[in-house]
Design an enzyme around this catalytic site. Structure first.
Site, mmCIF file in Angstrom:
data_model
loop_
_atom_site.group_PDB
_atom_site.id
_atom_site.type_symbol
_atom_site.label_atom_id
_atom_site.label_comp_id
_atom_site.label_asym_id
_atom_site.label_seq_id
_atom_site.Cartn_x
_atom_site.Cartn_y
_atom_site.Cartn_z
ATOM 1 N N GLY A 136 -102.450 96.155 90.865
ATOM 2 C CA GLY A 136 -101.013 96.414 90.946
ATOM 3 C C GLY A 136 -100.314 95.397 91.815
ATOM 4 O O GLY A 136 -100.482 94.179 91.648
ATOM 5 N N LYS A 147 -107.521 94.940 88.094
ATOM 6 C CA LYS A 147 -106.094 94.880 88.408
ATOM 7 C C LYS A 147 -105.775 95.790 89.592
ATOM 8 O O LYS A 147 -106.200 96.946 89.629
ATOM 9 C CB LYS A 147 -105.274 95.283 87.179
ATOM 10 N N ALA A 154 -99.922 98.087 73.082
ATOM 11 C CA ALA A 154 -100.634 97.209 73.995
ATOM 12 C C ALA A 154 -101.143 95.952 73.302
ATOM 13 O O ALA A 154 -100.990 94.830 73.812
ATOM 14 C CB ALA A 154 -101.802 97.959 74.635
ATOM 15 N N ASP A 174 -100.463 94.385 79.952
ATOM 16 C CA ASP A 174 -100.623 93.588 78.738
ATOM 17 C C ASP A 174 -100.201 92.144 78.986
ATOM 18 O O ASP A 174 -100.828 91.210 78.476
ATOM 19 C CB ASP A 174 -99.788 94.178 77.603
ATOM 20 N N TYR A 210 -106.756 102.968 79.766
ATOM 21 C CA TYR A 210 -106.971 104.397 79.557
ATOM 22 C C TYR A 210 -105.653 105.154 79.400
ATOM 23 O O TYR A 210 -104.699 104.950 80.150
ATOM 24 C CB TYR A 210 -107.745 104.982 80.736
ATOM 25 N N TYR A 230 -94.627 110.876 73.330
ATOM 26 C CA TYR A 230 -95.199 110.255 72.142
ATOM 27 C C TYR A 230 -95.068 111.170 70.923
ATOM 28 O O TYR A 230 -95.230 112.381 71.015
ATOM 29 C CB TYR A 230 -96.685 109.963 72.359
ATOM 30 N N GLY A 259 -102.225 92.400 93.383
ATOM 31 C CA GLY A 259 -102.793 91.322 92.600
ATOM 32 C C GLY A 259 -103.986 91.749 91.772
ATOM 33 O O GLY A 259 -103.979 92.794 91.125
#
Length: 317
Positions: free
Chosen positions: A228, A226, A35, A258, A167, A104, A231
């Site tokens: 999505g 935010k 990020a 980001d 998060y 991950y 907007g």
């Protein structure tokens, strides 16, 4: 050393992307992921000085991370090389046209061993803005302390702090995140969060307006929420400003948040008003979702107007 416009730190990983099911042996391609490094790349492509700090392994993947960032013009002079730990990896599997799965392999990585001593010298050189995310303090106790120390030190020195909640449920629980991020937000001048992340920087039972009012009361100047595809909302002491999105065909949402942050900070560095900063944030978000990769599709300054008034399938000749 010239002070950068943006200083950020966190873990960068190598992302191995597949175009089909991993279990079937789909071909993998290698990309830079992280990020904070995504934001640094986005800011640097728009002509600002960006510096990224971390611990990076001496393995081949660590060399790849540094090479990619240098190629993007991101300063990495403050990076600490770690010969005892490996580079974190992530696998992005395009399981279907509408579903991407992420795995991950980052436990015990070089980036997770970040500590206060790693960020002291880079922060001492000065910066116009310190950018932090909620990912870094989730990586380890030392990374958590480094994040808190940097935020406190920057704020005391008059350096604005931008905190993107960002998060990650696989790294820590919401309760653990809230215990760290709520006090951390008090050092920030800008807080960025999705609607479902606001409870991590305020009362978990409160609505958006209440959380925002509390943040503004604690000294935060701008709270960006935010939404999505709907907007974003920007809350300041002057009220609420809504920003829409640019209509594009979304093919990959990884890194969109980001990109939004990078666009907003670029506008701030350029002295744009709130509406202008939001417009640039939306523009970078549109570029991000309409191209594949974490940061590969982010625009350069000369390309910022490419999406203005475009139509699907447009060809520029």
């Amino acid at each position: 050393m010239t002070a950068p416009d943006l200083l950020t730190f966190g873990e960068a990983m190598v992302s191995l992307r597949s175009t089909g099911p991993l279990a079937s042996g789909a071909t993998l391609s290698m990309h830079l992921a992280g990020a904070e490094s995504n934001v640094a790349v986005g800011v640097a492509r728009l002509g600002h000085r960006a510096a990224w700090v971390s611990r990076v392994s001496t393995d081949e993947f660590g060399e790849y991370v540094l090479r990619q960032l240098r190629a993007e013009g991101v300063g990495v002079d403050g990076v600490t090389r770690d010969a005892e730990r490996q580079t974190g990896l992530m696998f992005l599997e395009q399981r279907s046209a509408d579903l991407t799965r992420v795995q991950y392999y980052r436990a015990g990585s070089a980036g997770s061993a970040l500590r206060v001593d790693d960020v002291k010298a880079p922060l001492a050189t000065g910066a116009r803005m310190l950018h932090l995310t909620g990912i870094t303090p989730a990586l380890s106790d030392t990374a958590r302390e480094a994040t808190r120390w940097a935020a406190e030190t920057a704020a005391a020195a008059g350096v604005p702090v931008c905190l993107d909640v960002n998060y990650r449920a696989r790294l820590w629980s919401r309760e653990a995140a809230r215990a760290v991020l709520t006090p951390l937000a008090a050092y920030a001048s800008t807080v960025i969060a999705s609607v479902d992340e606001l409870d991590l920087v305020g009362d978990p039972g409160a609505d958006e307006s209440t959380v925002v009012a509390d943040l503004l009361g604690r000294g935060v100047e701008t709270v960006l929420v935010k939404l999505g595809a709907d907007g974003a909302r920007a809350h300041t002491a002057d009220g609420v400003t809504h920003a829409g999105v640019l209509p594009v065909t979304a093919v990959d949402t990884v890194g969109a948040g980001d990109a939004f942050t990078a666009g907003y900070l670029s506008g701030w560095f350029d002295g744009l008003d709130l509406a202008g900063r939001l417009r640039r944030a939306a523009t970078l978000g549109a570029f991000a979702v309409s191209t594949r990769g974490d940061c590969e599709g982010l625009p350069r300054r000369a390309e910022l107007a490419l999406l203005d008034g475009h139509e699907a399938g447009s060809v520029l000749r």
